[in-house]
Design an enzyme around this catalytic site. Structure first.
Site, PDB file in Angstrom:
ATOM      1  N   ALA A  97       0.828  -1.216   0.000  1.00 56.96           N
ATOM      2  CA  ALA A  97       0.000   0.000   0.000  1.00 56.96           C
ATOM      3  C   ALA A  97       0.858   1.261   0.000  1.00 56.96           C
ATOM      4  CB  ALA A  97      -0.905  -0.006   1.216  1.00 56.96           C
ATOM      5  N   LEU A 128       1.763   3.260  -2.704  1.00 60.92           N
ATOM      6  CA  LEU A 128       2.299   3.716  -3.995  1.00 60.92           C
ATOM      7  C   LEU A 128       1.153   4.230  -4.870  1.00 60.92           C
ATOM      8  CD1 LEU A 128       4.912   3.894  -5.682  1.00 60.92           C
ATOM      9  CD2 LEU A 128       4.319   1.714  -6.678  1.00 60.92           C
ATOM     10  N   LYS A 185      -2.220   5.375  -3.990  1.00 59.88           N
ATOM     11  CA  LYS A 185      -3.152   5.662  -2.894  1.00 59.88           C
ATOM     12  C   LYS A 185      -4.589   5.793  -3.372  1.00 59.88           C
ATOM     13  CE  LYS A 185       0.209   7.836   0.103  1.00 59.88           C
ATOM     14  NZ  LYS A 185       0.223   7.180   1.406  1.00 59.88           N
ATOM     15  N   THR A 231      -3.389   3.876   1.346  1.00 56.74           N
ATOM     16  CA  THR A 231      -4.492   3.974   2.287  1.00 56.74           C
ATOM     17  C   THR A 231      -5.459   5.076   1.854  1.00 56.74           C
ATOM     18  OG1 THR A 231      -3.121   3.204   4.115  1.00 56.74           O
ATOM     19  CG2 THR A 231      -5.046   4.497   4.716  1.00 56.74           C
ATOM     20  N   ASN A 249       9.311   8.435   4.754  1.00 52.16           N
ATOM     21  CA  ASN A 249       8.151   9.208   4.318  1.00 52.16           C
ATOM     22  C   ASN A 249       7.281   9.590   5.496  1.00 52.16           C
ATOM     23  OD1 ASN A 249       5.138   8.114   4.144  1.00 52.16           O
ATOM     24  ND2 ASN A 249       6.524   6.332   4.125  1.00 52.16           N
ATOM     25  N   ARG A 250       6.685  10.768   5.359  1.00 51.56           N
ATOM     26  CA  ARG A 250       5.659  11.208   6.317  1.00 51.56           C
ATOM     27  C   ARG A 250       4.498  11.798   5.523  1.00 51.56           C
ATOM     28  NH1 ARG A 250      10.105  14.720   7.655  1.00 51.56           N
ATOM     29  NH2 ARG A 250       9.896  16.810   6.758  1.00 51.56           N
ATOM     30  N   GLY A 292       1.278  11.072   5.353  1.00 46.66           N
ATOM     31  CA  GLY A 292       0.091  11.425   6.147  1.00 46.66           C
ATOM     32  C   GLY A 292      -1.213  11.139   5.428  1.00 46.66           C
ATOM     33  N   PHE A 293      -1.288  10.004   4.742  1.00 49.36           N
ATOM     34  CA  PHE A 293      -2.526   9.578   4.061  1.00 49.36           C
ATOM     35  C   PHE A 293      -3.080  10.651   3.130  1.00 49.36           C
ATOM     36  CE2 PHE A 293      -3.902   6.527   7.785  1.00 49.36           C
ATOM     37  CZ  PHE A 293      -2.871   5.665   7.446  1.00 49.36           C
ATOM     38  N   SER A 320       0.389   3.207  10.451  1.00 47.48           N
ATOM     39  CA  SER A 320       1.163   4.304   9.865  1.00 47.48           C
ATOM     40  C   SER A 320       1.709   5.179  10.994  1.00 47.48           C
ATOM     41  CB  SER A 320       0.287   5.160   8.955  1.00 47.48           C
ATOM     42  OG  SER A 320       0.976   6.350   8.650  1.00 47.48           O
ATOM     43  N   ASN A 338       2.491   8.180  10.589  1.00 48.48           N
ATOM     44  CA  ASN A 338       2.328   9.571  10.151  1.00 48.48           C
ATOM     45  C   ASN A 338       0.949  10.161  10.408  1.00 48.48           C
ATOM     46  OD1 ASN A 338       4.994   9.509   9.123  1.00 48.48           O
ATOM     47  ND2 ASN A 338       4.217   8.353   7.377  1.00 48.48           N
ATOM     48  N   THR A 339       0.068   9.394  11.053  1.00 53.76           N
ATOM     49  CA  THR A 339      -1.214   9.931  11.494  1.00 53.76           C
ATOM     50  C   THR A 339      -1.171   9.860  13.008  1.00 53.76           C
ATOM     51  OG1 THR A 339      -2.385   9.234   9.507  1.00 53.76           O
ATOM     52  CG2 THR A 339      -3.728   9.546  11.484  1.00 53.76           C
ATOM     53  N   LYS A 397      -2.888  -4.541   9.241  1.00 54.85           N
ATOM     54  CA  LYS A 397      -1.472  -4.241   8.974  1.00 54.85           C
ATOM     55  C   LYS A 397      -0.829  -3.633  10.205  1.00 54.85           C
ATOM     56  CE  LYS A 397       1.574  -2.054   5.616  1.00 54.85           C
ATOM     57  NZ  LYS A 397       1.628  -1.456   4.279  1.00 54.85           N
ATOM     58  N   ASN A 448       4.443  -2.494   8.317  1.00 56.60           N
ATOM     59  CA  ASN A 448       4.525  -1.117   7.828  1.00 56.60           C
ATOM     60  C   ASN A 448       5.976  -0.612   7.978  1.00 56.60           C
ATOM     61  OD1 ASN A 448       3.665   1.548   7.056  1.00 56.60           O
ATOM     62  ND2 ASN A 448       1.623   0.971   7.796  1.00 56.60           N
TER      63      ASN A 448
HETATM   64  C1  LIG Z   1       6.211   6.608   0.372  1.00 58.31           C
HETATM   65  C2  LIG Z   1       5.514   5.506   1.123  1.00 58.31           C
HETATM   66  C3  LIG Z   1       4.157   5.621   1.387  1.00 58.31           C
HETATM   67  C4  LIG Z   1       3.495   4.600   2.082  1.00 58.31           C
HETATM   68  N1  LIG Z   1       2.153   4.710   2.316  1.00 58.31           N
HETATM   69  C5  LIG Z   1       1.498   3.700   2.939  1.00 58.31           C
HETATM   70  C6  LIG Z   1       0.102   3.764   3.121  1.00 58.31           C
HETATM   71  O1  LIG Z   1      -0.571   4.708   2.711  1.00 58.31           O
HETATM   72  N2  LIG Z   1      -0.497   2.736   3.776  1.00 58.31           N
HETATM   73  C7  LIG Z   1       0.192   1.637   4.228  1.00 58.31           C
HETATM   74  O2  LIG Z   1      -0.413   0.717   4.795  1.00 58.31           O
HETATM   75  N3  LIG Z   1       1.526   1.544   4.039  1.00 58.31           N
HETATM   76  C8  LIG Z   1       2.175   2.526   3.410  1.00 58.31           C
HETATM   77  N4  LIG Z   1       3.528   2.434   3.206  1.00 58.31           N
HETATM   78  C9  LIG Z   1       4.269   1.254   3.742  1.00 58.31           C
HETATM   79  C10 LIG Z   1       4.478   0.170   2.693  1.00 58.31           C
HETATM   80  O3  LIG Z   1       3.247  -0.319   2.240  1.00 58.31           O
HETATM   81  C11 LIG Z   1       5.321  -0.992   3.261  1.00 58.31           C
HETATM   82  O4  LIG Z   1       4.583  -1.618   4.285  1.00 58.31           O
HETATM   83  C12 LIG Z   1       6.662  -0.530   3.839  1.00 58.31           C
HETATM   84  O5  LIG Z   1       7.208   0.500   3.051  1.00 58.31           O
HETATM   85  C13 LIG Z   1       7.684  -1.674   3.940  1.00 58.31           C
HETATM   86  O6  LIG Z   1       7.922  -2.272   2.683  1.00 58.31           O
HETATM   87  P1  LIG Z   1       9.132  -1.835   1.705  1.00 58.31           P
HETATM   88  O7  LIG Z   1      10.404  -1.899   2.490  1.00 58.31           O
HETATM   89  O8  LIG Z   1       9.083  -2.845   0.575  1.00 58.31           O
HETATM   90  O9  LIG Z   1       8.831  -0.462   1.238  1.00 58.31           O
HETATM   91  C14 LIG Z   1       4.212   3.438   2.507  1.00 58.31           C
HETATM   92  C15 LIG Z   1       5.586   3.338   2.211  1.00 58.31           C
HETATM   93  C16 LIG Z   1       6.217   4.347   1.533  1.00 58.31           C
HETATM   94  C17 LIG Z   1       7.696   4.183   1.225  1.00 58.31           C
END
Ligand SMILES: Cc1cc2nc3c(=O)[nH]c(=O)nc-3n(C[C@H](O)[C@H](O)[C@H](O)COP(=O)(O)O)c2cc1C
Length: 349
Positions: free
Chosen positions: A74, A76, A78, A98, A123-124, A126-127, A187, A189-190, A229, A258
């Site tokens: 999730a 990438l 959104k 999300t 990243n931050r 924030g949905f 997350s 960031n919320t 998650k 996450n």
């Molecule tokens: C830029 C960015 C935005 C993300 N946004 C969300 C999100 O909206 N919801 C969520 O459940 N995880 C989000 N994640 C977490 C990823 O889904 C994943 O769980 C986490 O990055 C670990 O996997 P990776 O090392 O392959 O990136 C985000 C990750 C990144 C890098």
């Protein structure tokens, strides 16, 4: 540690794309790349170039049939704007979101940082998203036939004690178009979101969500899997307690994990102290440890989705060895491109 592309992932085309993308600010690079990827002729070319070798390997997890075990994590996509383009790259499943009930802008920019030397991102966001109605429309119109997961959350303006209203609202809206739904309570960031992973707050949330889920399953004649998650920053005790509570509800499984709040993994990097969640290769061993901990305590009927740090086909395979049924990738895809998806599929058959 210096970041390097694994030899099996060497790909001159993606190296060229990445060179241009990495010359841009990270969010601008995302928009630029997906603007191209989603053009049907580009998508068709990429699909041919990055098709996995050998026969497809369908597998059933949580009652759903997956064309392969490799999915997009999730965050990438959104808003579900790029489902067809991402599907063309070979993912067996795509998790969009999300998403929150109402559109929201997310945090101020800049809010995504590349730590290239570590194959990492902070990243931050924030949905930031266009709201659940926009995503549902995209999901309804998708042509791609793989498994679509929809990851749901709460608006920043909704007080934590009313969080269940947002999750219930999103669940009701996405249920008809999702193959599975993920409740994201991890997350960083919320504000205070991760408190929903514990004790009474978790029980209250799952109570509301699963009551609605039961109603929707009857209404739609389909019992769609629901995943939760979690963050990697949970101790073994936190995980034990989480499982005790969550196991009182008929969830299908857990996504581990996450992004992490840890910073020792990138100590000394000029961007290390940026607020947000850290992801990518540097968190791989940590996420694997947490996966193992969950696997050793979780009930046998839970499906596990492993995420965090997958940067090679071997990494994807390791997640399965540690007990995952499915694997998700985000940051590795940014650094290595579609070749990582292809190799991961080939090594997890
Ligand atoms: C830029 C960015 C935005 C993300 N946004 C969300 C999100 O909206 N919801 C969520 O459940 N995880 C989000 N994640 C977490 C990823 O889904 C994943 O769980 C986490 O990055 C670990 O996997 P990776 O090392 O392959 O990136 C985000 C990750 C990144 C890098």
């Amino acid at each position: 540690m210096s970041y390097q592309t694994h030899p099996a992932l060497k790909d001159p085309l993606y190296a060229a794309i990445r060179k241009i993308a990495f010359s841009k600010e990270p969010e601008a690079a995302h928009d630029w790349a997906f603007n191209w990827f989603s053009k049907p002729w580009v998508s068709s070319l990429l699909s041919k170039r990055y098709a996995a070798a050998g026969n497809p390997s369908a597998t059933t997890v949580a009652g759903l049939s997956f064309p392969n075990r490799i999915g997009l994590a999730a965050g990438l996509d959104k808003n579900g704007d790029y489902i067809n383009a991402l599907g063309a790259l070979g993912f067996g499943f795509i998790e969009v979101g999300t998403v929150t009930p109402k559109p929201q802008a997310g945090n101020d920019k800049p809010r995504m940082f590349r730590l290239t030397e570590h194959g990492a991102l902070i990243n931050r966001m924030g949905f930031n998203n266009l709201g659940v109605d926009h995503l549902v429309k995209n999901a309804e119109q998708r042509q791609w036939q793989g498994v679509l997961g929809i990851n749901i959350g709460k608006n920043a303006a909704t007080p934590l004690e009313n969080a269940h209203d947002d999750y219930v609202n999103c669940l009701e809206r996405v249920y008809p178009v999702a193959d599975y739904v993920t409740v994201n309570i991890s997350s960083p960031n919320t504000k205070d979101l991760r408190q929903l992973q514990h004790g009474d707050a978790l029980a209250a949330l799952l109570d509301a969500v699963m009551t609605t889920h039961t109603k929707l399953a009857t209404q739609h004649g389909a019992n769609k899997p629901l995943f939760v998650k979690i963050a990697p920053d949970m101790s073994d005790d936190d995980i034990t307690q989480f499982i005790q509570v969550a196991n009182q509800y008929p969830i299908s499984g857990v996504i581990v994990s996450n992004t992490t709040a840890r910073r020792d993994l990138v100590e000394g990097h000029p961007l290390a102290m940026e607020a947000g969640g850290l992801s990518g290769e540097v968190m791989r061993d940590f996420a694997n440890e947490r996966l193992q901990s969950v696997q050793s305590k979780a009930p046998n009927n839970w499906a596990l989705i492993g995420a965090g740090g997958v940067s090679s086909g071997d990494d994807a395979k390791t997640k399965l060895t540690l007990g995952a049924d499915l694997v998700q990738i985000y940051t590795g895809f940014i650094y290595h491109g579609p070749r990582l998806i292809q190799r991961s599929i080939e090594q997890t058959r």
